[in-house]
Design a protein around this motif. Structure first.
Motif, short mmCIF file in Angstrom:
data_model
loop_
_atom_site.label_atom_id
_atom_site.label_comp_id
_atom_site.label_asym_id
_atom_site.label_seq_id
_atom_site.Cartn_x
_atom_site.Cartn_y
_atom_site.Cartn_z
N GLY A 363 0.79 -1.23 0.00
CA GLY A 363 0.00 0.00 0.00
C GLY A 363 0.81 1.27 0.00
O GLY A 363 0.30 2.33 0.37
N VAL A 364 2.08 1.23 -0.44
CA VAL A 364 2.92 2.43 -0.43
C VAL A 364 3.50 2.75 -1.80
O VAL A 364 3.97 3.86 -2.02
CB VAL A 364 4.07 2.28 0.60
N GLU A 365 3.53 1.80 -2.71
CA GLU A 365 4.10 2.02 -4.04
C GLU A 365 2.99 2.03 -5.09
O GLU A 365 2.22 1.08 -5.20
CB GLU A 365 5.15 0.96 -4.37
N PHE A 366 2.93 3.13 -5.86
CA PHE A 366 1.90 3.30 -6.87
C PHE A 366 2.54 3.22 -8.25
O PHE A 366 3.47 3.95 -8.56
CB PHE A 366 1.19 4.64 -6.71
N GLU A 367 2.01 2.32 -9.07
CA GLU A 367 2.50 2.14 -10.43
C GLU A 367 1.50 2.72 -11.42
O GLU A 367 0.31 2.37 -11.39
CB GLU A 367 2.69 0.65 -10.73
N PRO A 368 1.95 3.62 -12.31
CA PRO A 368 1.05 4.16 -13.34
C PRO A 368 0.78 3.10 -14.41
O PRO A 368 1.62 2.85 -15.26
CB PRO A 368 1.80 5.37 -13.89
N ARG A 369 -0.39 2.48 -14.34
CA ARG A 369 -0.73 1.38 -15.23
C ARG A 369 -1.49 1.92 -16.45
O ARG A 369 -2.52 2.60 -16.31
CB ARG A 369 -1.62 0.39 -14.49
N LYS A 370 -0.98 1.64 -17.64
CA LYS A 370 -1.66 2.06 -18.87
C LYS A 370 -2.91 1.22 -19.08
O LYS A 370 -2.87 0.00 -18.98
CB LYS A 370 -0.71 1.90 -20.06
N VAL A 371 -4.05 1.89 -19.32
CA VAL A 371 -5.32 1.20 -19.51
C VAL A 371 -5.98 1.71 -20.79
O VAL A 371 -5.64 2.77 -21.32
CB VAL A 371 -6.26 1.42 -18.30
N LYS A 372 -6.96 0.94 -21.21
CA LYS A 372 -7.75 1.32 -22.38
C LYS A 372 -9.17 1.65 -21.92
O LYS A 372 -9.91 0.76 -21.50
CB LYS A 372 -7.79 0.17 -23.39
N PRO A 373 -9.58 2.93 -21.94
CA PRO A 373 -10.92 3.30 -21.48
C PRO A 373 -11.97 3.02 -22.55
O PRO A 373 -11.68 3.00 -23.75
CB PRO A 373 -10.79 4.80 -21.21
N GLY A 374 -13.20 2.83 -22.06
CA GLY A 374 -14.33 2.64 -22.96
C GLY A 374 -15.28 3.82 -22.87
O GLY A 374 -14.87 4.97 -22.82
#
Length: 412
Positions: A363-374
């Motif tokens: 709960g301390v490391e945040f990864e910017p995850r690439k997503v595909k929005p709809g």
């Protein structure tokens, strides 16, 4: 002869000795320079090797694309984490429209009788309250009405005095009974006439309380606003004559406005009165106001193949101005099947990609995850790929995490 040979031999010996000495010195100095160059080259190679090892060591400890934030810092920055879940999204219909003043809350202010404008008390853009005097008139008709009022008042006083006098005479049996009946009838007639004159003055806008007392100065006729709002039109000019057919002011209550939109013919079956709508304008892109459809026209525009619809929306702070263009999203009923979705604010633009900040198990490391929005509906965005159900992500404070990510890249 021998002496010359000896001298020549000495000269040759000196010459040969000097040449040998020069050769020895040059050889030694050249070897030293080469040695120094070799040492400098070796030292430079060692320094480069150390810097390379140091750089490799730094790169081995660097974690690109990760934002670290403790629980305490998350609380201070408003970062909230939740689990991704599926839910049913409603569809939307996107339309454009134009903002208009609410026609049910517009008033045209004009005097009730003719007169000459003697003062103007409000101007264009002023906020006024209901009953506030906007201008005053000097009216001949008002003077005549005041004259009748004072006559009726005097007539009533005389009728009452006559009735009291006859009552005393009847009690003393000096006057007949029919005299008191006539006196009471005259008193009631005078009372009715006075009441009629008071009502007339009240309709003109003159308060009867201002006519009481010893001050018989002719009052001016006030022109009052029937509603509270903002003055959007002004035609009152001191010295001009005015009458009931001339509007002196236009007052609009802009606490709520209308948004007139065009609904395509193919979408008519999905639209109905009372349907929820979200309104945004270019001047305030972050402001999303909720409203409802209050009217759908019965006629279709044969040129554009659209139907006019009216949306009534609250206008806090009067930020929505008439004649502004607006974008409207009409909410449709929710789908039967649930899909993975996140709030719009959880989705951020990073280097041209839509990302969601996914947190690790600690709960301390945040990864910017690439997503595909709809599709988007009701402030929620469908996630087609890049995020799985149950994964924990930053539902609030994603912008703060984005700022920290960019800050780390700049420092790197």
């Amino acid at each position: 002869m021998n002496r010359k040979v000896i001298i020549i031999g000495v000269i040759l010996a000196v010459t040969l000795g000097g040449g040998f000495l020069y050769w020895i010195t040059s050889f030694q100095s050249g070897g030293g320079e080469k040695s120094e160059k070799k040492e400098e080259k070796a030292g430079a190679q060692d320094d480069g090797k150390e810097q390379k090892e140091k750089k490799e060591g730094q790169e081995s400890h660097k974690e690109p694309g990760i934002v670290k934030m403790t629980a305490e810092m998350q609380k201070q920055n408003g970062v909230i984490v939740t689990s991704a879940k599926k839910q049913r999204l409603g569809g939307i219909i996107s339309v454009t429209g134009k903002i208009e003043a609410n026609a049910d809350r517009i008033a045209h202010v004009s005097p009730r009788i003719s007169g000459k404008i003697v003062s103007v008390r409000a101007s264009l853009g002023d906020s006024v309250s209901a009953g506030q005097a906007l201008a005053t008139l000097d009216s001949v008709e008002l003077g005549e009405a005041l004259g009748r009022y004072h006559q009726s008042k005097t007539k009533l006083a005389l009728a009452q005095s006559n009735m009291d006098r006859i009552k005393n005479l009847v009690e003393k049996k000096i006057a007949a009974r029919k005299d008191i009946l006539q006196a009471e009838t005259d008193y009631r007639i005078a009372q009715t006439e006075l009441h009629t004159d008071e009502e007339r003055l009240s309709l003109y806008g003159v308060s009867i309380s201002n006519l009481k007392g010893d001050d018989h100065k002719k009052p001016l006729l006030p022109v009052r606003s029937p509603i509270g709002g903002v003055i959007t039109g002004k035609h009152a000019i001191v010295g001009e004559l005015s009458d009931p057919s001339k509007s002196l002011y236009s007052v609009a209550d802009l606490s709520s406005v209308w948004v007139m939109v065009d609904i395509n013919e193919k979408d008519l079956a999905k639209v109905h009165k009372g349907q929820a709508a979200t309104v945004t304008v270019g001047a305030f892109p972050d402001l999303k106001l909720k409203g409802r459809i209050t009217y759908i026209a019965d006629l279709l525009d044969e040129t554009t193949r659209t139907v006019k619809a009216r949306i009534e929306v609250a206008n806090p702070g009067r930020k929505l101005k008439p004649e502004m263009f607006a974008s409207v999203e009409l909410t449709l009923p929710a789908d039967a099947e649930a899909v993975l979705s996140v709030p719009e604010e959880a989705l951020q633009d990073v280097d041209g990609n839509k990302v969601i900040f996914v947190v690790d198990d600690k709960g301390v490391e945040f990864e910017p995850r690439k997503v595909k929005p709809g599709r988007t509906a009701g402030g929620m965005v469908e996630i087609v790929s890049g995020l799985k159900e149950g994964e924990r992500y930053a539902i609030k404070g994603a912008f703060i995490l984005k700022s920290e990510l960019k800050k780390g890249e700049l420092e790197g």
